[in-house]
Write an enzyme that holds these catalytic residues in place. Structure first.
Site, short mmCIF file in Angstrom:
data_model
loop_
_atom_site.label_atom_id
_atom_site.label_comp_id
_atom_site.label_asym_id
_atom_site.label_seq_id
_atom_site.Cartn_x
_atom_site.Cartn_y
_atom_site.Cartn_z
N SER A 1 0.84 -1.19 0.00
CA SER A 1 0.00 0.00 0.00
C SER A 1 0.88 1.24 0.00
CB SER A 1 -0.89 0.02 1.24
OG SER A 1 -0.14 0.40 2.39
N ASP A 2 0.35 2.35 -0.50
CA ASP A 2 1.02 3.62 -0.27
C ASP A 2 0.95 3.90 1.23
OD1 ASP A 2 2.32 6.03 -0.65
OD2 ASP A 2 1.08 6.62 -2.34
N ALA A 3 1.81 4.80 1.71
CA ALA A 3 1.93 5.02 3.16
C ALA A 3 0.61 5.51 3.75
CB ALA A 3 3.04 6.02 3.44
N GLY A 4 0.05 4.72 4.63
CA GLY A 4 -1.19 5.09 5.29
C GLY A 4 -2.44 4.87 4.47
N ALA A 5 -2.30 4.32 3.27
CA ALA A 5 -3.46 4.18 2.38
C ALA A 5 -4.50 3.21 2.93
CB ALA A 5 -3.00 3.73 1.00
#
Length: 729
Positions: free
Chosen positions: A274-278
């Site tokens: 995932s993208d960071a925090g997605a």
């Protein structure tokens, strides 16, 4: 008698001479003779579910935990290597969009070979000392291959421009150069992002964390997916799912995207991060799912293997299993691509088997790597306005360098760069002092925003100069991740600074240097005769000064080409939240741009002499063989970027006006010719008809164009464009 030596090997008592000898690995996952899948299955079967849950997180800070009982060491996942290992002391190559302007796959390949050696060197050095440092792992979350679909998007600088084919070719070279060609091991693993339909907004007018990108299936298939398929075809080990929703479904929870297309349709075998925090955003920003356990289960079932950041959603997997949302098999299977990647990096084999373990820190900022960075910066430079002959190959008595980018360093590097190392970094001023007996500097504005402008300083510097260099642009302070622009106009009083410099120069040559990613409205400079030349430099990083010296001294002839269309004014800029491709990028553009995609001048001149296609009539599914010949008819030895486009004669459905299908960058000495032989593949002629019929090839006449530019452009280069046609029956 058998004695346990370590979790890795056992010692056996030798009856012959009374000594102990190593009898091989204790566990099958440590046995290099076994197939990869067998080893991965064995490793994962030995993990507890609690251990698996921890392995599915990639944190900004601590390493993924070790598992001492199995001899598994910590691991660093968070590593960015877009064109230098971010936040580390490695060679800083030009920002990605500048590399795209080179139109050179071999350049990107050579850069990533050098980059991967430096990354390996850091890892080898750190591991020997027992250090596991964030940003210094072996698994890169790079490259960025989103389409530059909007001129104001803050992350345009990280992309390879607006064309799917150009982006895909450069992505393939990136992946292959980074990962290497060893039959057993990968040097460093690559990861293409952000998957998918990601290209703004960042923060204007809405947040990227909650944005829903609405896209037609045809645009999705023909614009936003092709370069990712090419990345997968090249063997990338990971994909990063994006922040946005895709037609209402968050990318990291999108089974159609992550499993049906990437894995089933394309054959992707790697892991999705995932993208960071997605993952957390799915709950808090998108409000798509109600809680952590359901979100973790949904994302894992969709095909997301790893959570990046500190959202801790994937830590709820065991609770999700207790509540019936996940099975133990799904939890175990989900972690396998991560350990497969680590295994292919050589982590679980005897150290001597992997030649990449011998790379040491002497390769970092080596002379050959620094020279490659200079060449990359030089090849990125584009000439947008033909400079007077007096600008090149002349040593002046007095040169004046003005503007907010005249003597800056960090603003020339861009996002996701390695550290600024002063001993290897040259500013514009540093490089161009060699052009003159006497050089003077005046920034006029201390910051790119240029809200405070010192006209007097510019006047005092410029009056009486024989040659004036004006350095304008955006830098990373005005366009970057998390920060969109709201206009293509030059910031603050930058235009006034340029106009004043031209006025005070009193007829002496004035060269405009631009340091930016997204397009700028420089229409005044384009039409006003007081501006002698315009060079687009993008963000050249550590080699800025030396690269510009080589270009302006005539050592190198600029051949950079625009990787994205430049609109003339803000009136040509569509809403960033509208994801239709209609009117966007050269493929669908409807108005006259300031500068077209593929545009760039040269000190020399080229003549395209022949263009042939064979056969002239084909059946759907057949390829076409094409031959193009070009001659350097100018006075300079120079590189030419040969661009091949096709257009469809059958207009029964909305299609791109043009599509780039081949390109090459070649050095031609004055008077020499070059023959470019290539294939237009059947899939390049295909179009997405609809969800039920998928990809089809329409019958009709196809036109092929060959030149150093697009056909039919008002703003054009002196060379010609040839065209021919063939028929699909």
């Amino acid at each position: 008698m058998m004695i346990l030596l370590s979790p890795l090997f056992v010692l056996v008592w030798s009856i012959v001479d009374g000594t102990y000898v190593i009898d091989g690995p204790k566990y099958p996952f440590l046995d290099p003779s076994l197939p990869w899948d067998v080893r991965v299955d064995d490793l994962v079967s030995r993990l507890t579910l609690e251990e698996i849950v921890q392995q599915a997180e990639a944190l900004y800070g601590p390493a993924t935990p070790a598992i001492p009982r199995l001899g598994i060491k910590p691991y660093i996942w968070v590593t960015e290597c877009l064109r230098g290992q971010a936040k580390s002391n490695t060679t800083a190559f030009p920002q990605a969009l500048g590399l795209a302007a080179s139109f050179s796959g071999p350049l990107v390949y050579n850069m990533t070979v050098a980059l991967s050696l430096e990354i390996r060197a850091h890892w080898n050095s750190d591991v020997k000392m027992g250090k596991y440092v964030i940003h210094k792992g072996l698994s890169c979350y790079s490259p960025v291959i989103n389409i530059m679909r909007h001129p104001l998007w803050g992350r345009n600088q990280e992309t390879y421009g607006e064309d799917p084919y150009l982006s895909g070719v450069l992505a393939q070279n990136f992946v292959r150069g980074l990962q290497g060609h060893h039959p057993r091991y990968i040097r460093v693993s690559a990861g293409c992002k952000h998957f998918d339909v990601h290209g703004g907004p960042e923060d204007i007018p809405v947040s990227r964390f909650s944005f829903n990108a609405k896209v037609s299936t045809r645009d999705w298939r023909m614009t936003f997916l092709p370069q990712f398929k090419m990345c997968v075809d090249a063997g990338t080990y990971n994909l990063m799912c994006s922040y946005n929703r895709l037609n209402g479904v968050p990318s990291c929870a999108n089974k159609r995207l992550l499993t049906d297309i990437a894995r089933t349709e394309w054959g992707f075998r790697g892991f999705v991060v995932s993208d960071a925090g997605a993952i957390n955003n799915i709950i808090t920003a998108h409000k798509y799912l109600p809680n952590a356990t359901i979100t973790a289960a949904t994302c894992i079932k969709a095909g997301c293997n790893q959570e990046l950041g500190s959202g801790k959603i994937f830590l709820t997997q065991l609770q999700a299993m207790k509540e019936g949302f996940l099975t133990e098999k799904e939890i175990r299977d989900n972690i396998k691509p991560l350990f497969y990647t680590r295994m292919r990096l050589g982590e679980f084999d005897p150290e001597h088997l992997n030649p990449y373990n011998q790379i040491n820190i002497t390769v970092i900022q080596s002379p050959s790597h620094r020279e490659l960075a200079i060449q990359a910066a030089t090849k990125s430079v584009g000439d947008y306005y033909r400079m007077r002959s007096t600008v090149v190959s002349v040593v002046y008595g007095t040169v004046r360098i003005v503007g907010p980018f005249a003597n800056t360093t960090d603003q020339l590097f861009g996002d996701y760069s390695s550290d600024v190392m002063p001993q290897y970094t040259q500013t514009v001023y540093d490089g161009l002092t060699r052009l003159a007996d006497h050089t003077r500097l005046a920034s006029g504005c201390t910051k790119p925003a240029c809200t405070l402008y010192n006209k007097t300083a510019v006047q005092e510097a410029v009056v009486g100069a024989e040659f004036v260099v004006v350095c304008l642009g955006t830098g990373q302070s005005l366009e970057a991740e998390g920060h969109d622009r709201d206009t293509i106009k030059l910031a603050g009083q930058q235009l006034q600074l340029l106009q004043d410099a031209v006025l005070f120069a009193s007829g002496s040559p004035v060269l405009l240097l631009l340091f930016n990613a997204g397009p700028l409205d420089i229409s005044w400079a384009k039409i006003f005769p007081g501006v002698s030349g315009i060079l687009e430099c993008f963000f050249p990083a550590q080699s800025t000064g030396e690269a510009l010296f080589r270009v302006l001294s005539g050592v190198s002839v600029p051949a950079g080409r625009l990787p994205a269309t430049w609109p003339t004014t803000d009136n040509q800029v569509p809403p960033i939240t509208d994801y239709t491709m209609e009117g966007r990028t050269y493929r669908y553009y409807k108005t006259e741009p300031l500068y077209p995609f593929g545009y760039g001048l040269s000190y020399s001149k080229f003549l395209y002499q022949t263009l042939r296609v064979q056969p002239r009539i084909i059946q759907p599914g057949e390829d076409i063989q094409v031959t193009c010949q070009v001659k350097n008819v100018g006075r300079y030895d120079a590189e030419e970027v040969i661009q091949i486009y096709i257009s469809w004669g059958n207009k029964s459905i909305p299609l791109p006006k043009l599509q780039l299908v081949a390109f090459t960058r070649e050095m031609l000495r004055a008077g020499d010719s070059f023959q470019f032989d290539f294939t237009i593949r059947a899939e390049q002629m295909s179009i997405w008809l609809n969800d039920s019929q998928g990809w089809v090839i329409l019958p009709g006449v196809m036109t092929v164009y060959a030149g150093g530019q697009q056909p039919h452009q008002s703003t054009s280069v002196p060379s010609n464009v040839l065209q021919t046609a063939y028929t699909i029956q």
